[in-house]
Each structure stands twice: as structure tokens, then as C-alpha cells.
Design an enzyme around this catalytic site. Structure first.
Site, PDB file in Angstrom:
ATOM      1  N   PRO A 144       0.798  -1.262   0.008  1.00 48.59           N
ATOM      2  CA  PRO A 144       0.082   0.125  -0.152  1.00 48.59           C
ATOM      3  C   PRO A 144       1.038   1.216   0.150  1.00 48.59           C
ATOM      4  CG  PRO A 144      -0.084  -1.008   2.331  1.00 48.59           C
ATOM      5  CD  PRO A 144       0.722  -1.750   1.215  1.00 48.59           C
ATOM      6  N   MET A 145       0.598   2.268  -0.933  1.00 53.34           N
ATOM      7  CA  MET A 145       1.356   3.331  -0.896  1.00 53.34           C
ATOM      8  C   MET A 145       0.620   4.421  -1.287  1.00 53.34           C
ATOM      9  SD  MET A 145       4.992   2.640  -2.542  1.00 53.34           S
ATOM     10  CE  MET A 145       4.501   1.709  -4.009  1.00 53.34           C
ATOM     11  N   LYS A 169      -0.153  -4.617   8.891  1.00 51.74           N
ATOM     12  CA  LYS A 169       1.121  -4.321   8.517  1.00 51.74           C
ATOM     13  C   LYS A 169       2.045  -3.245   9.625  1.00 51.74           C
ATOM     14  CE  LYS A 169       3.441  -2.289   4.575  1.00 51.74           C
ATOM     15  NZ  LYS A 169       3.988  -0.604   4.853  1.00 51.74           N
ATOM     16  N   ASN A 180       8.752  -7.217   4.045  1.00 50.86           N
ATOM     17  CA  ASN A 180       8.729  -5.866   3.406  1.00 50.86           C
ATOM     18  C   ASN A 180       9.899  -5.187   3.613  1.00 50.86           C
ATOM     19  OD1 ASN A 180       7.140  -2.843   3.886  1.00 50.86           O
ATOM     20  ND2 ASN A 180       7.407  -3.601   1.728  1.00 50.86           N
ATOM     21  N   GLY A 181      10.396  -4.372   2.644  1.00 55.79           N
ATOM     22  CA  GLY A 181      11.514  -3.482   2.738  1.00 55.79           C
ATOM     23  C   GLY A 181      12.645  -3.698   1.977  1.00 55.79           C
ATOM     24  N   ASP A 182      12.986  -2.893   0.772  1.00 53.74           N
ATOM     25  CA  ASP A 182      14.261  -2.729   0.236  1.00 53.74           C
ATOM     26  C   ASP A 182      14.333  -3.840  -0.838  1.00 53.74           C
ATOM     27  OD1 ASP A 182      15.096  -0.650   1.604  1.00 53.74           O
ATOM     28  OD2 ASP A 182      16.461  -1.889   3.043  1.00 53.74           O
ATOM     29  N   CYS A 239       2.856   3.530   9.758  1.00 55.27           N
ATOM     30  CA  CYS A 239       3.220   4.678   9.071  1.00 55.27           C
ATOM     31  C   CYS A 239       3.774   5.527  10.086  1.00 55.27           C
ATOM     32  CB  CYS A 239       1.988   5.286   8.391  1.00 55.27           C
ATOM     33  SG  CYS A 239       2.331   6.896   7.704  1.00 55.27           S
ATOM     34  N   GLN A 282      -6.715  -1.010   2.831  1.00 55.58           N
ATOM     35  CA  GLN A 282      -5.875  -0.635   4.093  1.00 55.58           C
ATOM     36  C   GLN A 282      -6.504   0.677   4.690  1.00 55.58           C
ATOM     37  OE1 GLN A 282      -2.007   1.444   4.696  1.00 55.58           O
ATOM     38  NE2 GLN A 282      -1.446  -0.592   5.416  1.00 55.58           N
ATOM     39  N   ARG A 303       8.498   0.851  -2.910  1.00 55.16           N
ATOM     40  CA  ARG A 303       9.207   1.774  -3.927  1.00 55.16           C
ATOM     41  C   ARG A 303       9.843   1.195  -5.347  1.00 55.16           C
ATOM     42  NH1 ARG A 303      12.940   3.698   0.688  1.00 55.16           N
ATOM     43  NH2 ARG A 303      12.997   1.489   1.125  1.00 55.16           N
TER      44      ARG A 303
HETATM   45  C1  LIG Z   1       4.870   6.972  -1.171  1.00 56.88           C
HETATM   46  C2  LIG Z   1       4.917   6.223  -0.204  1.00 56.88           C
HETATM   47  C3  LIG Z   1       3.558   5.904   0.328  1.00 56.88           C
HETATM   48  C4  LIG Z   1       3.361   4.911   1.362  1.00 56.88           C
HETATM   49  N1  LIG Z   1       2.187   4.874   1.896  1.00 56.88           N
HETATM   50  C5  LIG Z   1       1.824   3.765   2.850  1.00 56.88           C
HETATM   51  C6  LIG Z   1       0.551   3.423   2.981  1.00 56.88           C
HETATM   52  O1  LIG Z   1      -0.404   4.145   2.709  1.00 56.88           O
HETATM   53  N2  LIG Z   1       0.317   2.542   3.881  1.00 56.88           N
HETATM   54  C7  LIG Z   1       1.324   1.555   4.547  1.00 56.88           C
HETATM   55  O2  LIG Z   1       1.241   0.825   5.027  1.00 56.88           O
HETATM   56  N3  LIG Z   1       2.767   1.979   4.007  1.00 56.88           N
HETATM   57  C8  LIG Z   1       2.919   2.840   3.029  1.00 56.88           C
HETATM   58  N4  LIG Z   1       4.030   3.249   2.642  1.00 56.88           N
HETATM   59  C9  LIG Z   1       5.305   2.343   3.200  1.00 56.88           C
HETATM   60  C10 LIG Z   1       5.274   1.033   1.932  1.00 56.88           C
HETATM   61  O3  LIG Z   1       4.210   0.340   2.009  1.00 56.88           O
HETATM   62  C11 LIG Z   1       6.660   0.077   2.409  1.00 56.88           C
HETATM   63  O4  LIG Z   1       6.134  -0.309   3.728  1.00 56.88           O
HETATM   64  C12 LIG Z   1       7.912   0.755   2.492  1.00 56.88           C
HETATM   65  O5  LIG Z   1       8.059   1.780   1.228  1.00 56.88           O
HETATM   66  C13 LIG Z   1       9.040  -0.198   2.603  1.00 56.88           C
HETATM   67  O6  LIG Z   1       9.205  -1.046   1.258  1.00 56.88           O
HETATM   68  P1  LIG Z   1       9.996  -0.831  -0.031  1.00 56.88           P
HETATM   69  O7  LIG Z   1      11.368  -0.650   0.588  1.00 56.88           O
HETATM   70  O8  LIG Z   1       9.543  -1.910  -0.779  1.00 56.88           O
HETATM   71  O9  LIG Z   1       9.251   0.730  -0.472  1.00 56.88           O
HETATM   72  C14 LIG Z   1       4.599   4.084   1.872  1.00 56.88           C
HETATM   73  C15 LIG Z   1       5.831   4.215   1.236  1.00 56.88           C
HETATM   74  C16 LIG Z   1       5.908   5.301   0.282  1.00 56.88           C
HETATM   75  C17 LIG Z   1       7.113   5.261  -0.256  1.00 56.88           C
END
Ligand SMILES: Cc1cc2nc3c(=O)[nH]c(=O)nc-3n(C[C@H](O)[C@H](O)[C@H](O)COP(=O)(O)O)c2cc1C
Length: 323
Positions: free
Chosen positions: A21-22, A145, A204-206, A106, A75, A229
Site C-alpha cells: 500500500p502506498m 502491517k 517488506n523493505g528494500d 506509517c 488498507q 518503492r
Molecule cells: C510514497 C509512499 C507511500 C506509502 N504509503 C503507505 C501506506 O499508505 N500504507 C502503508 O502501510 N505503508 C505505506 N508506505 C510504506 C510502504 O508500504 C513500504 O512499507 C515501504 O516503502 C518499504 O517497502 P519498500 O522498501 O519496498 O519501499 C508508503 C511508502 C511510500 C514510499
């Protein structure tokens, strides 16, 4: 390591690659695009329950999903168990998602200031209450999450409570809230959570390419991978990782024109679903032009535009001129 099947609640997914979710990124159009490239499950941007309950409800959640957007999770972000339940019942009735996920990770001040997101991690009892309230009230499976808590035992305590309260899955971003996005995702601590629980745990992460996906699966032993990302402007990542996990070798590098073709597909989906917003198009246009020759000039031009149609025309003409 081969791609695994992942079961969340009643839903058996063909694989275990999930779109995170982003906010401002994973709208319906972007989720549909990631799905075309093999994302097994996608999540909506976080939906604030206070806003949902205060606004005209139907219009607030208009365009959140569509019949072809399956399987997907909605979410929610909030801190009051009763409001979360009320909002969850509304989205359950309207969209019948495969899972309703609660944002407990968050770190943004505007969210934690209201006691939501990662602020919940300081209140284990409230977390238990929220998940219990939702699992009692909903037909839909519930997931959460979280981020790490800094001390492994604390993270495990929260994870155990979430499972005990009836959650069907847990996603762990391997950073603490204080870290925001600095440092790297702690795979060892994600593994500790995986070893502690019986429900599916999603790492999750990276995860940014084939190797990091394989390493995360191997080191954590998790049931699924959630990609955030690295999918921005790059939905093809799901196809690439899936192919690698299934075949042990990489697909050929994509042509640069793919990024612009994918942006075109994104725009078409945005138009089809009446989601046109110039701010959103500008942001996605930035991500979809990352790394392309001449992208700086295209971005500069885009920044001067406010009209969604003008942005899409500019991108289309740059696409034809350059590639
Ligand atoms: C622009 C942006 C918006 C995000 N919005 C949410 C969100 O709405 N809900 C959530 O649980 N995490 C949110 N996240 C966190 C991501 O879901 C994820 O946990 C985090 O980016 C780490 O994963 P990655 O390294 O694959 O990016 C957001 C991250 C980014 C960069």
C-alpha cells in the site's frame, strides 16, 4: 528459491508477490497495471477512517476498486476500534476485498500525531482490541502491517498479539518508525517474527530487484514478499522477479521505451476509471521517466502543466520523438 503460493484467509494466490500500500501511488489504475505484470495481490492506499466517516461516504470511496481489481486488500488507518469497525463494514459491503489491512507502520507525523500508524505500536492492548473488534465484526479476513520496535522481544510481543486477536496475515517492514527510510531492512528480525507465528508473514523493505527478492525469501523464510518503492514507475518488476524465482535466471533487460509505454497504459487506465488528476499524473510521470535520456527536460516541461490531458499529450509526444 522457487515462487511459493500464498494463502491469505480463504484466498489462495498463484504466487507470493504483493504490491505494498502506498499513499498517492497505489490507486486503482496503478494496481491494475501491476496486476498485468503479475502482482499476485495489491493493496489500496491507506484510507483514513475519520475522513471516510466524516465525508459523504460513497463519494469518498468512489473509484477505490473495480470488479477486475482482484484479489486486493483495502488498507485502513485509524486508532479507534469502533470507528475502524464502522469504516471496515462500509468498505466490506461496497467492495468485498479479499482482506482488510490495518496500517500500524506509517511513521508520518500527521498520522502518528493522531495516535495512528506506527504510534499504535506503543499500545499493545489497543492493537489487540482493534484486531479483535474487526475479526469479530467482519466476514473479510483481517491483516496488519507493522514496523519493527527496536527490541526484538517487543516486536514479537506485538506480532503474537496480532495473531492471537485473529489476524489472517502480518506484513513486517524491517525498519523501526524512527528510522523512517534510513538504514536497511532488518531481515534477521523479520525472520524472528516469521518463526514466532503460524499465520502467513510477509516480508517488506528494500526489495528492489531479482537478487534482493531471492535474498529476502531465503533469509527470512517468509511466506510472501511485499514490494513498494521499487514498483513506482516500474510495474514490470513483478514479472522480472516472478520469472527469476520460477526459473532461476533473469529476463533480458527491458528496453527503455517500456517505461513510457507503461506510462501510456497507466494514463489509459486512469482515463478509463475517471481518476484523472494532474498532480497524480505529474508524480507518476516523474517515476516513469526515471533514468531515461532527456527525462530531465520532459520533467521540467511537465512541472509547468496543470492540465491532465496536456501532461499525457506531452508524454506521448516525447515518447514518439525519442524512442
Ligand atoms: C510514497 C509512499 C507511500 C506509502 N504509503 C503507505 C501506506 O499508505 N500504507 C502503508 O502501510 N505503508 C505505506 N508506505 C510504506 C510502504 O508500504 C513500504 O512499507 C515501504 O516503502 C518499504 O517497502 P519498500 O522498501 O519496498 O519501499 C508508503 C511508502 C511510500 C514510499
Amino acid at each position: 528459491m522457487r515462487l511459493k503460493k500464498l494463502k491469505i484467509g480463504r484466498t489462495e494466490l498463484p504466487g507470493n508477490l504483493l504490491l505494498a500500500p502506498m499513499a498517492d501511488v497505489t490507486n486503482l489504475a496503478f494496481r491494475l497495471l501491476c496486476r498485468q505484470y503479475g502482482a499476485d495481490m495489491t493493496y489500496t492506499e491507506m484510507i483514513n477512517v475519520d475522513a471516510l466517516l466524516n465525508e459523504s461516504r460513497k463519494s469518498f470511496i468512489r473509484g477505490v476498486s473495480s470488479p477486475e481489481d482482484r484479489p486486493f486488500g483495502i488498507q485502513l488507518v485509524g486508532s479507534c476500534p469502533e470507528k475502524l469497525r464502522e469504516a471496515a463494514l462500509i468498505v466490506e459491503e461496497e467492495y468485498r476485498p479479499e482482506v482488510i489491512d490495518i496500517n500500524m507502520g506509517c511513521p508520518a507525523k500527521c498520522i502518528t500525531g493522531a495516535g495512528c500508524g506506527s504510534a499504535l505500536l506503543n499500545s499493545p492492548e489497543l492493537i489487540y482490541e482493534i484486531i479483535s473488534e474487526l475479526t469479530d465484526a467482519l466476514k473479510t479476513p483481517v491483516s496488519a502491517k507493522i514496523r519493527l520496535l527496536g527490541r526484538e522481544e517487543k516486536t514479537l510481543e506485538i506480532a503474537r498479539l496480532i495473531e492471537k486477536a485473529g489476524a489472517s496475515a502480518l506484513t513486517v517492514h524491517g525498519r523501526t518508525a524512527a528510522q523512517m527510510y534510513s538504514g536497511s531492512s532488518n531481515l534477521i528480525e523479520i525472520k524472528a517474527v516469521k518463526n514466532e507465528l503460524s499465520i502467513p508473514v510477509i516480508a517488506n523493505g528494500d526489495i528492489r530487484d531479482e537478487e534482493s527478492a531471492e535474498r529476502t525469501l531465503e533469509l527470512t523464510g517468509c511466506d510472501g514478499l511485499m514490494i513498494g518503492r521499487a514498483a513506482m514507475g516500474n510495474p514490470v518488476i513483478f514479472r522480472r522477479i516472478r520469472y527469476y524465482l520460477e526459473n532461476g535466471e533473469k529476463l533480458e533487460a527491458d528496453k527503455q521505451s517500456r517505461q513510457l509505454e507503461d506510462f501510456e497504459k497507466y494514463v489509459t487506465l486512469i482515463e478509463e476509471h475517471n481518476l484523472l488528476s494532474s498532480i497524480n499524473l505529474r508524480m507518476h510521470a516523474h517515476w516513469f521517466t526515471r533514468g531515461l535520456p532527456g527525462s530531465r527536460q520532459v520533467r521540467e516541461k511537465i512541472n509547468g502543466l496543470t492540465d491532465g490531458k496536456a501532461i499525457t499529450e506531452l508524454m506521448r509526444s516525447s515518447c514518439q520523438e525519442k524512442y
